[in-house]
Write a protein that holds these residues in place. Sequence first.
Motif, short mmCIF file in Angstrom:
data_model
loop_
_atom_site.label_atom_id
_atom_site.label_comp_id
_atom_site.label_asym_id
_atom_site.label_seq_id
_atom_site.Cartn_x
_atom_site.Cartn_y
_atom_site.Cartn_z
N VAL A 81 0.85 -1.18 0.00
CA VAL A 81 0.00 0.00 0.00
C VAL A 81 0.89 1.24 0.00
N PHE A 82 0.47 2.28 -0.74
CA PHE A 82 1.24 3.51 -0.82
C PHE A 82 0.48 4.68 -0.23
N SER A 83 1.18 5.55 0.45
CA SER A 83 0.67 6.85 0.86
C SER A 83 1.55 7.93 0.26
N GLY A 84 0.96 9.10 0.00
CA GLY A 84 1.74 10.26 -0.40
C GLY A 84 2.01 10.40 -1.88
N LEU A 85 1.50 9.50 -2.72
CA LEU A 85 1.74 9.61 -4.16
C LEU A 85 0.63 10.42 -4.83
N GLN A 86 1.00 11.20 -5.81
CA GLN A 86 0.04 12.01 -6.54
C GLN A 86 0.62 12.40 -7.89
N HIS A 87 -0.26 12.88 -8.77
CA HIS A 87 0.16 13.59 -9.98
C HIS A 87 0.09 15.08 -9.68
N LYS A 88 0.80 15.87 -10.46
CA LYS A 88 0.69 17.32 -10.30
C LYS A 88 -0.73 17.79 -10.59
N ALA A 89 -1.33 17.15 -11.55
CA ALA A 89 -2.68 17.54 -11.95
C ALA A 89 -3.69 17.07 -10.92
N SER A 90 -4.68 17.89 -10.65
CA SER A 90 -5.84 17.48 -9.87
C SER A 90 -7.02 17.56 -10.82
N PRO A 91 -7.26 16.52 -11.57
CA PRO A 91 -8.07 16.61 -12.78
C PRO A 91 -9.58 16.54 -12.59
N GLY A 92 -10.05 16.39 -11.37
CA GLY A 92 -11.49 16.22 -11.21
C GLY A 92 -11.95 14.98 -11.95
N HIS A 93 -13.03 15.11 -12.71
CA HIS A 93 -13.55 13.95 -13.40
C HIS A 93 -12.76 13.62 -14.67
N GLY A 94 -11.67 14.33 -14.91
CA GLY A 94 -10.76 13.94 -15.98
C GLY A 94 -9.73 12.93 -15.52
N GLU A 95 -9.95 12.34 -14.35
CA GLU A 95 -8.95 11.45 -13.76
C GLU A 95 -8.60 10.25 -14.64
N LEU A 96 -9.58 9.75 -15.41
CA LEU A 96 -9.29 8.60 -16.27
C LEU A 96 -8.22 8.94 -17.29
N GLY A 97 -8.20 10.20 -17.74
CA GLY A 97 -7.21 10.62 -18.73
C GLY A 97 -5.85 10.93 -18.15
N VAL A 98 -5.76 11.02 -16.83
CA VAL A 98 -4.52 11.40 -16.17
C VAL A 98 -3.86 10.22 -15.46
N TRP A 99 -4.65 9.26 -15.01
CA TRP A 99 -4.16 8.23 -14.09
C TRP A 99 -2.93 7.51 -14.61
N LEU A 100 -2.92 7.11 -15.88
CA LEU A 100 -1.76 6.39 -16.44
C LEU A 100 -0.91 7.24 -17.37
N THR A 101 -1.27 8.52 -17.54
CA THR A 101 -0.49 9.39 -18.43
C THR A 101 0.28 10.47 -17.68
#
Length: 448
Positions: A81-101
């Motif tokens: 399990v991981f804590s503290g990981l994030q992308h710079k983007a906070s994409p709202g409902h665009g998360e599907l487009g950001v999660w693996l990109t």
Amino acid sequence: MNHLLTTRRQFLSASGVCLALPWLERFAAANDAAAAPGRAVFICVPNGVNMWEWHPATTGKDYELTPPLKNLADVRRRFTVFSGLQHKASPGHGELGVWLTANANYTAGKGAVTRSTISIDQHIAEVVGRQTRWPSMVVGATGGRRTISFDRQGEPILADHDLAAIFAELVGVKGREKLPRRASILDLVSSQAANLRRELGQSDERKLAEYLDAVRAVEKRVQADLASQATFNAAVIHEDRLRLQADPYVPADYAEYIDTMFELIYLALRTDSTRVVSFATTESEGGGPIKNLPCGNWHGVGHNTNDEPPDRKPKEYGILSEYDAWWTARLATFLQRLQSTAEGEHDMLRGTAVLYGSGMSWPATHRAHNLPLLLAGGEGLGFAQGRHIAFNGQQKVIPNDKREHLNSPKLGPDSVSMSDLLRTISQQMGVVAKGFGESRRTLVELLM
């Protein structure tokens, strides 16, 4: 005998059906290059979780399983399990487009990420996919452009959602309409299967029997879906929605749909039809399929929490907890399926890295810091499992009235991002990913 042997992939074929077989020692022994393959599976459950419960309070191997993770107790030594990981983007409902990109410029609803942005699954598939029938398997309950996979031009890899069509392609039937509705596909290849059994040792014979049983179980589900089609008015069902009994947009059992999809993924991996899978489990915006879960519309409930402490919104957080547990129960079944399947001297989970999580953390405000993520399996790829690792000094959030938990920490020069995790998965799959997204380094903390 009328079965085909091509390196490590073997088939039973008859009457237009070409059924791939699982990894068998009988044929691996004849080919030194037939070692069990490495695989990567990415499972995105959108819209966040009950963040008050998700992350463990302590790190290391002896952390206490949190309520949503208790479903995974039987495989706790097989995931981290991981804590503290994030992308710079906070994409709202665009998360599907950001999660693996990790694409900070993704805009929900536009259908594409920035040009020259590729998702990590497709980056891996460009290399690993050359060795299998399908370069990758991209699926999702809503299907179409509701996907977590994007090509090198940033265009979406459309997600398959039709269970019958996926099954037909998996067993080599051309055209969904040719699927037998009464007779079994396995009946068509029964004589070849019987002949093959006589060539196998006891261990392989057991593996073959288990595999054929699994195929028949999925086939029965799909046949039931096809048989029920006649009760639907296809004219009122939108083109990009399922036309199956498990259609989430009509009175149906969404649990049956998800369980069947996981079985199809398992069969695709077991037959080495693909080594890269991406599963966008549902819509990020809510509604649709999730309405048929016992916990109801989790999307609206998530907004209604308003990110307040749990004692102020016990009903809403209780529903989110039920939602989280529903998904981890499905994940546990999938991981146990891989763990119970022998592959050479080990099991399938050892060669399969499974990333599970969400592109949001706090659903009410669409925040995407301290993402709920875990990585299971893949020990054969070099991953050391069975721990909770906290990056960037992240601690478990404690309820208070100051809402300090809503402050999104910015990634500094030495911070670790989700891009580093994706890069590490890619490189352990043998595909260099230096410079992917916001990545700065490989996460040696995850490796043996």
